[in-house]
Design a protein around this motif. Structure first.
Motif, mmCIF file in Angstrom:
data_model
loop_
_atom_site.group_PDB
_atom_site.id
_atom_site.type_symbol
_atom_site.label_atom_id
_atom_site.label_comp_id
_atom_site.label_asym_id
_atom_site.label_seq_id
_atom_site.Cartn_x
_atom_site.Cartn_y
_atom_site.Cartn_z
ATOM 1 N N ASP A 69 0.825 -1.212 0.000
ATOM 2 C CA ASP A 69 0.000 0.000 0.000
ATOM 3 C C ASP A 69 0.859 1.263 0.000
ATOM 4 O O ASP A 69 0.533 2.246 -0.662
ATOM 5 N N ALA A 70 1.975 1.231 0.733
ATOM 6 C CA ALA A 70 2.882 2.387 0.750
ATOM 7 C C ALA A 70 3.481 2.601 -0.641
ATOM 8 O O ALA A 70 3.555 3.734 -1.125
ATOM 9 N N GLU A 71 3.877 1.513 -1.305
ATOM 10 C CA GLU A 71 4.406 1.634 -2.664
ATOM 11 C C GLU A 71 3.339 2.112 -3.636
ATOM 12 O O GLU A 71 3.609 2.927 -4.522
ATOM 13 N N LEU A 72 2.126 1.613 -3.469
ATOM 14 C CA LEU A 72 1.026 2.023 -4.350
ATOM 15 C C LEU A 72 0.736 3.510 -4.182
ATOM 16 O O LEU A 72 0.511 4.222 -5.165
ATOM 17 N N THR A 73 0.778 3.999 -2.962
ATOM 18 C CA THR A 73 0.577 5.421 -2.717
ATOM 19 C C THR A 73 1.646 6.240 -3.422
ATOM 20 O O THR A 73 1.348 7.260 -4.044
ATOM 21 N N VAL A 99 10.088 -9.141 12.389
ATOM 22 C CA VAL A 99 10.181 -7.997 11.479
ATOM 23 C C VAL A 99 11.493 -7.251 11.678
ATOM 24 O O VAL A 99 12.091 -7.273 12.752
ATOM 25 N N TYR A 100 11.916 -6.612 10.593
ATOM 26 C CA TYR A 100 13.001 -5.646 10.664
ATOM 27 C C TYR A 100 12.363 -4.281 10.842
ATOM 28 O O TYR A 100 11.284 -4.015 10.298
ATOM 29 N N SER A 101 13.014 -3.403 11.597
ATOM 30 C CA SER A 101 12.487 -2.052 11.785
ATOM 31 C C SER A 101 13.606 -1.039 11.568
ATOM 32 O O SER A 101 14.792 -1.350 11.714
ATOM 33 N N TYR A 102 13.181 0.169 11.230
ATOM 34 C CA TYR A 102 14.117 1.279 11.021
ATOM 35 C C TYR A 102 13.375 2.550 11.411
ATOM 36 O O TYR A 102 12.236 2.750 10.980
ATOM 37 N N PRO A 103 13.992 3.418 12.236
ATOM 38 C CA PRO A 103 13.280 4.620 12.688
ATOM 39 C C PRO A 103 13.201 5.697 11.598
ATOM 40 O O PRO A 103 14.140 5.899 10.836
ATOM 41 N N CYS A 104 12.076 6.378 11.545
ATOM 42 C CA CYS A 104 11.890 7.510 10.641
ATOM 43 C C CYS A 104 12.160 8.787 11.438
ATOM 44 O O CYS A 104 12.001 8.812 12.664
ATOM 45 N N GLY A 107 9.533 10.014 13.918
ATOM 46 C CA GLY A 107 9.245 9.244 15.122
ATOM 47 C C GLY A 107 8.526 7.949 14.807
ATOM 48 O O GLY A 107 8.347 7.102 15.671
ATOM 49 N N GLY A 108 8.083 7.792 13.581
ATOM 50 C CA GLY A 108 7.436 6.565 13.134
ATOM 51 C C GLY A 108 8.463 5.483 12.850
ATOM 52 O O GLY A 108 9.659 5.633 13.141
ATOM 53 N N THR A 109 7.998 4.395 12.244
ATOM 54 C CA THR A 109 8.860 3.253 12.004
ATOM 55 C C THR A 109 8.609 2.671 10.621
ATOM 56 O O THR A 109 7.470 2.604 10.166
ATOM 57 N N THR A 119 14.756 -9.904 -3.996
ATOM 58 C CA THR A 119 15.911 -10.062 -4.874
ATOM 59 C C THR A 119 16.289 -8.777 -5.581
ATOM 60 O O THR A 119 17.211 -8.754 -6.375
ATOM 61 N N SER A 120 15.535 -7.701 -5.336
ATOM 62 C CA SER A 120 15.865 -6.401 -5.909
ATOM 63 C C SER A 120 15.535 -5.329 -4.879
ATOM 64 O O SER A 120 14.961 -5.608 -3.843
ATOM 65 N N ASP A 121 15.903 -4.086 -5.178
ATOM 66 C CA ASP A 121 15.616 -2.993 -4.258
ATOM 67 C C ASP A 121 14.112 -2.892 -4.015
ATOM 68 O O ASP A 121 13.319 -3.113 -4.919
ATOM 69 N N ILE A 122 13.740 -2.559 -2.777
ATOM 70 C CA ILE A 122 12.326 -2.333 -2.466
ATOM 71 C C ILE A 122 12.188 -0.995 -1.752
ATOM 72 O O ILE A 122 13.137 -0.498 -1.157
ATOM 73 N N VAL A 123 10.995 -0.443 -1.824
ATOM 74 C CA VAL A 123 10.683 0.807 -1.142
ATOM 75 C C VAL A 123 9.545 0.524 -0.175
ATOM 76 O O VAL A 123 8.552 -0.107 -0.542
ATOM 77 N N ILE A 124 9.708 0.966 1.072
ATOM 78 C CA ILE A 124 8.648 0.808 2.064
ATOM 79 C C ILE A 124 8.345 2.162 2.690
ATOM 80 O O ILE A 124 9.207 3.028 2.775
ATOM 81 N N GLY A 125 7.110 2.332 3.117
ATOM 82 C CA GLY A 125 6.677 3.589 3.702
ATOM 83 C C GLY A 125 6.702 3.567 5.208
ATOM 84 O O GLY A 125 6.618 2.508 5.837
ATOM 85 N N CYS A 126 6.794 4.752 5.766
ATOM 86 C CA CYS A 126 6.732 4.935 7.217
ATOM 87 C C CYS A 126 5.302 4.673 7.679
ATOM 88 O O CYS A 126 4.344 4.958 6.960
ATOM 89 N N ASP A 127 5.162 4.163 8.904
ATOM 90 C CA ASP A 127 3.818 3.909 9.420
ATOM 91 C C ASP A 127 3.157 5.167 9.986
ATOM 92 O O ASP A 127 2.008 5.129 10.392
ATOM 93 N N GLU A 128 3.873 6.302 9.972
ATOM 94 C CA GLU A 128 3.320 7.534 10.522
ATOM 95 C C GLU A 128 3.254 8.698 9.534
ATOM 96 O O GLU A 128 2.395 9.555 9.655
ATOM 97 N N CYS A 129 4.182 8.762 8.576
ATOM 98 C CA CYS A 129 4.230 9.917 7.675
ATOM 99 C C CYS A 129 4.315 9.455 6.218
ATOM 100 O O CYS A 129 4.195 8.272 5.933
ATOM 101 N N SER A 130 4.551 10.379 5.314
ATOM 102 C CA SER A 130 4.570 10.049 3.890
ATOM 103 C C SER A 130 5.965 9.721 3.354
ATOM 104 O O SER A 130 6.121 9.475 2.169
#
Length: 140
Positions: A69-73, A99-104, A107-109, A119-130
């Motif tokens: 959903d983050a990628e679709l946005t 899960v793996y986590s990384y701070p934004c 303050g989100g994650t 197997t290739s680069d991926i993009v994930i969204g923060c759970d709090e911001c854009s």
């Protein structure tokens, strides 16, 4: 900011709304897989069936659905606000949650399922911001 490549809208593939419940997505999947199953369809092209399977694989899991959903946005807005590019080793493994986590910076994650094999680069969204992060190709 980095432009996102085109990708398939799995909600369209499964002919359901983006706000569909898990049960609605499952019903759509079951209906379509029966119609497109290679044993039922007399053609040499399994691509439709395989795409339905891929869509179901992504959307049935809550964490992978959230990432998708983050990628679709990002895709819908033609560009992504890319906060950082990191590697998997930069992320913290929370083994109890799988899960793996990384701070934004907000303050989100950023969350990535430990079971995801990428197997290739991926993009994930923060759970709090854009903002989004790109995770470089993971080798396991």
């Amino acid at each position: 900011m980095e432009k996102r490549e085109c990708f398939v809208d799995y909600y369209r593939v499964l002919e359901c709304e983006r706000a569909a419940t898990d049960e609605e997505i499952k019903r759509c999947y079951k209906r379509l897989v029966l119609l497109a199953h290679p044993d039922k369809v007399q053609n040499d092209n399994d691509q439709g069936f395989l795409l339905i399977q891929k869509a179901w694989t992504v959307l049935k899991d809550p964490l992978s659905r959230k990432q998708y959903d983050a990628e679709l946005t990002c895709h819908e807005h033609s560009e992504c606000l890319l906060y950082d590019t990191i590697s998997l080793s930069d992320m913290n493994l929370e083994s109890s949650e799988g899960v793996y986590s990384y701070p934004c910076r907000c303050g989100g994650t950023y969350l990535l399922s430990a079971s995801v094999s990428v197997t290739s680069d991926i993009v994930i969204g923060c759970d709090e911001c854009s903002f989004s992060i790109k995770i470089g190709k993971m080798e396991r």
